[in-house]
Write an enzyme that holds these catalytic residues in place. Structure first.
Site, PDB file in Angstrom:
ATOM      1  N   LYS A 248       4.732  18.571 -14.511  1.00  0.00           N
ATOM      2  CA  LYS A 248       4.456  17.836 -13.276  1.00  0.00           C
ATOM      3  C   LYS A 248       3.931  16.425 -13.555  1.00  0.00           C
ATOM      4  CE  LYS A 248       3.503  22.060 -10.679  1.00  0.00           C
ATOM      5  NZ  LYS A 248       2.564  22.776  -9.804  1.00  0.00           N
TER       6      LYS A 248
ATOM      7  N   ARG B 116      -3.268  25.219 -18.254  1.00  0.00           N
ATOM      8  CA  ARG B 116      -3.917  24.732 -17.029  1.00  0.00           C
ATOM      9  C   ARG B 116      -5.433  24.619 -17.204  1.00  0.00           C
ATOM     10  NH1 ARG B 116       0.101  28.246 -13.242  1.00  0.00           N
ATOM     11  NH2 ARG B 116       1.531  26.561 -12.657  1.00  0.00           N
TER      12      ARG B 116
ATOM     13  N   PHE C  47      -0.731  22.536   2.424  1.00  0.00           N
ATOM     14  CA  PHE C  47      -0.646  21.597   1.302  1.00  0.00           C
ATOM     15  C   PHE C  47       0.782  21.141   0.987  1.00  0.00           C
ATOM     16  CE2 PHE C  47      -0.773  25.928  -0.556  1.00  0.00           C
ATOM     17  CZ  PHE C  47       0.403  25.931  -1.302  1.00  0.00           C
TER      18      PHE C  47
ATOM     19  N   ASN D 269      -1.699  20.853 -11.546  1.00  0.00           N
ATOM     20  CA  ASN D 269      -1.956  21.925 -12.522  1.00  0.00           C
ATOM     21  C   ASN D 269      -0.946  21.953 -13.671  1.00  0.00           C
ATOM     22  OD1 ASN D 269       0.213  22.846 -11.082  1.00  0.00           O
ATOM     23  ND2 ASN D 269      -0.681  24.800 -10.481  1.00  0.00           N
TER      24      ASN D 269
ATOM     25  N   ARG E  53       4.174  32.209 -18.401  1.00  0.00           N
ATOM     26  CA  ARG E  53       3.111  32.230 -17.385  1.00  0.00           C
ATOM     27  C   ARG E  53       1.748  32.523 -18.016  1.00  0.00           C
ATOM     28  NH1 ARG E  53       4.544  31.643 -12.175  1.00  0.00           N
ATOM     29  NH2 ARG E  53       2.850  32.903 -11.314  1.00  0.00           N
TER      30      ARG E  53
ATOM     31  N   HIS F 266       4.947  23.822 -13.494  1.00  0.00           N
ATOM     32  CA  HIS F 266       5.470  24.940 -12.709  1.00  0.00           C
ATOM     33  C   HIS F 266       6.217  25.847 -13.670  1.00  0.00           C
ATOM     34  CE1 HIS F 266       7.770  27.233  -9.749  1.00  0.00           C
ATOM     35  NE2 HIS F 266       8.794  27.056 -10.566  1.00  0.00           N
TER      36      HIS F 266
ATOM     37  N   THR G 163      -2.776  29.591 -11.443  1.00  0.00           N
ATOM     38  CA  THR G 163      -2.426  28.381 -10.685  1.00  0.00           C
ATOM     39  C   THR G 163      -3.606  27.433 -10.578  1.00  0.00           C
ATOM     40  OG1 THR G 163      -0.847  29.659  -9.385  1.00  0.00           O
ATOM     41  CG2 THR G 163      -1.554  27.568  -8.441  1.00  0.00           C
TER      42      THR G 163
HETATM   43  P1  CMP Z   1       3.427  25.911  -8.684  1.00  0.00           P
HETATM   44  O1  CMP Z   1       3.327  26.973  -9.715  1.00  0.00           O
HETATM   45  O2  CMP Z   1       4.378  24.794  -8.910  1.00  0.00           O
HETATM   46  O3  CMP Z   1       3.755  26.587  -7.278  1.00  0.00           O
HETATM   47  C1  CMP Z   1       3.431  25.984  -6.048  1.00  0.00           C
HETATM   48  C2  CMP Z   1       2.518  24.814  -6.222  1.00  0.00           C
HETATM   49  O4  CMP Z   1       1.785  24.479  -5.061  1.00  0.00           O
HETATM   50  C3  CMP Z   1       1.423  25.164  -7.236  1.00  0.00           C
HETATM   51  O5  CMP Z   1       1.957  25.271  -8.517  1.00  0.00           O
HETATM   52  C4  CMP Z   1       0.445  24.044  -6.984  1.00  0.00           C
HETATM   53  O6  CMP Z   1       0.847  22.824  -7.585  1.00  0.00           O
HETATM   54  C5  CMP Z   1       0.548  23.936  -5.488  1.00  0.00           C
HETATM   55  N1  CMP Z   1      -0.495  24.721  -4.811  1.00  0.00           N
HETATM   56  C6  CMP Z   1      -0.657  26.041  -4.787  1.00  0.00           C
HETATM   57  N2  CMP Z   1      -1.729  26.393  -4.045  1.00  0.00           N
HETATM   58  C7  CMP Z   1      -2.252  25.245  -3.614  1.00  0.00           C
HETATM   59  C8  CMP Z   1      -3.360  24.928  -2.807  1.00  0.00           C
HETATM   60  N3  CMP Z   1      -4.147  25.873  -2.302  1.00  0.00           N
HETATM   61  N4  CMP Z   1      -3.597  23.633  -2.550  1.00  0.00           N
HETATM   62  C9  CMP Z   1      -2.791  22.674  -3.063  1.00  0.00           C
HETATM   63  N5  CMP Z   1      -1.695  22.915  -3.844  1.00  0.00           N
HETATM   64  C10 CMP Z   1      -1.446  24.188  -4.105  1.00  0.00           C
END
Ligand code: CMP
Length: 140
Positions: A9, A102, A57, A112, A85, A115, A91
């Protein structure tokens, strides 16, 4: 053999962590079989994060994912989806186990680092979204 989809990212790109992150996967015995740096369009993000489209979000997430180009990788291994993972961590970086990517490099739940596909079926669909068959290295 499984192949999973990883997106490094904008926070990862900005912190100059592309090499470090990809090396963690290589060191774990996983193989990088596809790699590209590109910007993500509105259309691709709407599809990729469709399951989050009703979340508060979502708009911020799209804006963040378009802040810089991203690196998209196809990574193979016996249990690539689960292994990746585990290396990525939870996450939310504050909940991620020590030494995960992360925990070490994440900023917050949005920024984070990466993905990673969450299941083999998701990986299949996500790989098709970002790579043609010709772009992937298939030799053992
Ligand atoms: P990712 O694994 O790419 O899947 C969805 C993405 O949404 C996650 O990583 C974060 O970058 C984002 N995300 C998930 N939960 C939240 C949250 N509560 N607030 C903001 N961003 C989020």
């Amino acid at each position: 053999m499984q192949t999973s989809l990883v997106i490094l990212k904008p926070d990862c790109i900005e912190k100059n962590l592309i090499g470090k992150v990809l090396d963690r996967f290589s060191e774990a015995g996983l193989k990088i079989v596809g790699l590209k740096m590109t910007r993500l369009s509105d259309e691709v993000l709407d599809e990729h994060y469709a399951h989050h489209s009703d979340k508060p979000f979502f708009a911020d997430l799209k804006k963040f994912m378009q802040r810089t180009p991203v690196v998209i990788a196809a990574i193979s291994g016996e249990n690539a989806v689960e292994d990746i993972r585990k290396i990525a961590g939870a996450t939310n970086p504050t909940e991620a186990e020590a030494e995960t990517l992360r925990a070490k490099y994440g900023t917050d739940v949005q920024e984070n680092v990466l993905h990673a596909s969450d299941a083999p079926e998701t990986a299949e669909a996500e790989l098709k979204r970002f790579f043609t068959d010709e772009e992937l290295f298939t030799a053992e």
